[in-house]
Design an enzyme around this catalytic site. Structure first.
Site, PDB file in Angstrom:
ATOM      1  CB  THR A 203      -0.980   0.734   9.475  1.00  0.00           C
ATOM      2  OG1 THR A 203      -1.317   2.018   8.956  1.00  0.00           O
ATOM      3  CG2 THR A 203      -1.070   0.757  10.979  1.00  0.00           C
TER       4      THR A 203
ATOM      5  CB  SER B 100      -3.826  -7.714   9.930  1.00  0.00           C
ATOM      6  OG  SER B 100      -2.435  -7.879  10.015  1.00  0.00           O
ATOM      7  CB  CYS B 101      -0.849  -3.937   7.121  1.00  0.00           C
ATOM      8  SG  CYS B 101       0.074  -5.376   7.625  1.00  0.00           S
ATOM      9  CB  ILE B 102      -6.195  -1.606   7.042  1.00  0.00           C
ATOM     10  CG1 ILE B 102      -6.822  -2.462   8.143  1.00  0.00           C
ATOM     11  CG2 ILE B 102      -6.130  -2.360   5.752  1.00  0.00           C
ATOM     12  CD1 ILE B 102      -8.249  -2.834   7.909  1.00  0.00           C
TER      13      ILE B 102
END
Lengths: 417, 102
Positions: A203, B100-102
């Site tokens: 992520t 949104s990359c968490i």
């Protein structure tokens, strides 16, 4: 002249990781002559959620991941085991199933949970038969029983949409599945595919670049940018909006994660029922006497126990400042610290915050470590397993972890790599 | 990084997203769209305006949010901006890539 002293109420909603820690922090810091502290949770059991990753692979047993929640609530805090119907923020009132509870100060720690009904076909008769989650106790257990009898086929590990609790957990699941089937001697009969809505497996972008080798090494196929439209449970495949199809025999999915329904009922949340919260003070953006902690917030930090732990230290200070009419500290930096199981008794460790991506280095001490950042080691794996003890005995009690500060430290980190 | 579109110099980051929205024009948007093989239509622009309004209001963008946009549904969003619609549409709109990359 008599001076009337009214007792004030501090109410904590949710007795999970974050709520329990706040109760332990605040009980010794608030004046007992002025404040009553209440904590509300409808459930009896406190689950060690990181353990849900290990349950399906028979690494942990049921007893290792659950305890009676009340045991962790300190004396002096009033524990109310009731359902929360609604938060009436305009009138400083919480409706519980047996009546109202007024508050002067409210801490929302209602967490997040899976919402499989958000995707067409996910919650069907096949739920917990060929389509599983491992983010609930029931899901992890059902999956354990399925894996015990699994003889081979297509295993698809899938993330529905971000944000999710513990963003690395599905990747860890894929790695542990690889080890598990190797040990069972059937790895050659299992095809593992990892499907993500993001552009890479990790992520965080830096991790994707430096750790991509792990997937290759373990022969795990990767499908990226997959935005699921539906689970076609009759034909065993998942389909995305661009009409890409991924077939499965066993689907292990992380459904949409959402804040609790009580947040929606109370009109306090965003699209996903997360409460708009100041990212550095943890005060609600809409109500100054409401604070939010842990998975319940909308702050762009990982939804993880370590984050709640670091937040709890800042929030405790801010609640005392608020009570004394002093300005709040804009202190919380998004600090997260996560072990990532990579299988074969090894693990990685990452330490990062809102702005600093995970990098290599030593932790917590610059030169001696002993833990290595962003690098597989057996020592890191022991760290992860030791964490279960730390969770029940140190973390929930609000005791700071030695040498690990609430704000991320750059010492020992190779920042420019 | 400086990029020249139709003789106009604009500031972009290493992924090609505009770093200064004041430099954005419809013409620049259309050129970025072409780089992604997208020929802009009225419906495309309607989505782009919606995205720009959301960003101006500091509202987070998500594929899920498209459902409630009242402009298009998710399926159409994918048809209009193939291959990662949120990434492509924000680039055309001249706003930052959604985190949104968490």
């Amino acid at each position: 002249m008599y001076k009337l002293v009214y007792m004030k109420n501090l109410v904590i909603l949710g007795a999970g990781t974050a709520g329990t820690m706040m109760a332990n922090h605040l009980v010794s810091k608030l004046s007992k002559k002025e404040w009553n502290i209440h904590i509300v949770d409808q459930y009896k059991t406190h689950y060690y959620q990181p353990g849900f990753l290990f349950l399906p692979f028979d690494i942990y047993t049921e007893d290792q991941v659950k305890k009676v929640g009340e045991k962790f609530i300190p004396k002096g805090v009033h524990y109310i085991q009731q359902k929360i119907e609604k938060i009436d923020a305009e009138n400083n009132l919480v409706s519980l199933e047996n009546g109202p509870l007024a508050y002067d100060l409210l801490i929302i720690a209602t967490g997040s949970k899976i919402a499989p009904a958000e995707v067409d076909g996910m919650l069907s008769d096949e739920w917990h038969k060929s389509v599983f989650d491992f983010y609930t106790y029931e899901g992890a257990l059902a999956l354990r029983n399925k894996l015990r009898d699994f003889k081979g086929g297509k295993l698809v590990v899938h993330i529905t949409e971000m944000p999710i609790k513990c963003p690395v957990a599905p990747l860890e699941f894929a790695f542990l599945a690889d080890s598990y089937f190797h040990k069972k001697g059937i790895r050659d009969k299992v095809d593992i595919t990892y499907v993500t809505p993001l552009s890479g497996a990790f992520t965080k972008e830096f991790c994707s670049k430096s750790l991509g080798y792990l997937l290759e090494e373990k022969n795990i196929k990767l499908v990226t940018d997959f935005a699921i439209e539906q689970v076609d449970f009759e034909n065993n495949k998942i389909i995305d909006y661009a009409e890409t199809e991924v077939p499965y025999d066993l689907l292990v999915t992380v459904p949409t994660n959402m804040g609790d329904e009580v947040i929606e009922r109370s009109g306090l949340g965003d699209d996903l029922n997360f409460v708009p919260t100041h990212p550095n003070t943890l005060q609600s953006l809409d109500h100054e006497n409401i604070f939010v902690i842990g998975d319940a917030t909308n702050v762009p930090a990982s939804k993880a126990g370590s984050v709640a732990h670091f937040q709890a230290e800042t929030l405790t200070d801010n609640i005392l400042l608020y009570i004394n009419n002093k300005p709040l500290k804009e202190e919380f930096d998004g600090h997260a610290n996560c072990f990532i199981e990579t299988g074969n008794n090894k693990a990685l460790l990452i330490d990062f915050n809102y702005v600093q991506e995970p990098v290599t280095g030593n932790f917590p001490f610059a030169i001696i470590g002993p833990l290595k950042l962003l690098k597989e080691s057996i020592f890191n794996h022991w760290g992860k397993l030791a964490f279960r003890w730390i969770y029940w005995n140190v973390l929930l009690k609000g005791i700071p972890i030695p040498f690990v500060s609430r704000n991320m430290s750059t010492a020992g980190k190779n920042i420019n790599n | 990084m400086i990029k020249t579109i139709k003789q106009v110099e604009i500031q972009v980051n290493d992924e090609g997203y505009l770093t200064d929205f004041s430099q954005w024009t419809k013409e620049i948007g259309a050129e970025i769209a072409k780089e992604h093989d997208i020929e802009m239509t009225d419906q495309h622009w309607e989505v782009i305006s919606w995205i720009q309004e959301r960003v101006a209001a500091n509202d987070p963008l998500s594929v899920r949010g498209i459902k409630k946009s009242g402009v298009i549904d998710i399926k159409q969003f994918y048809e209009l901006f193939p291959g990662g619609p949120l990434k492509v549409s924000t680039k055309i709109a001249g706003v930052p890539k959604p985190k949104s990359c968490i």
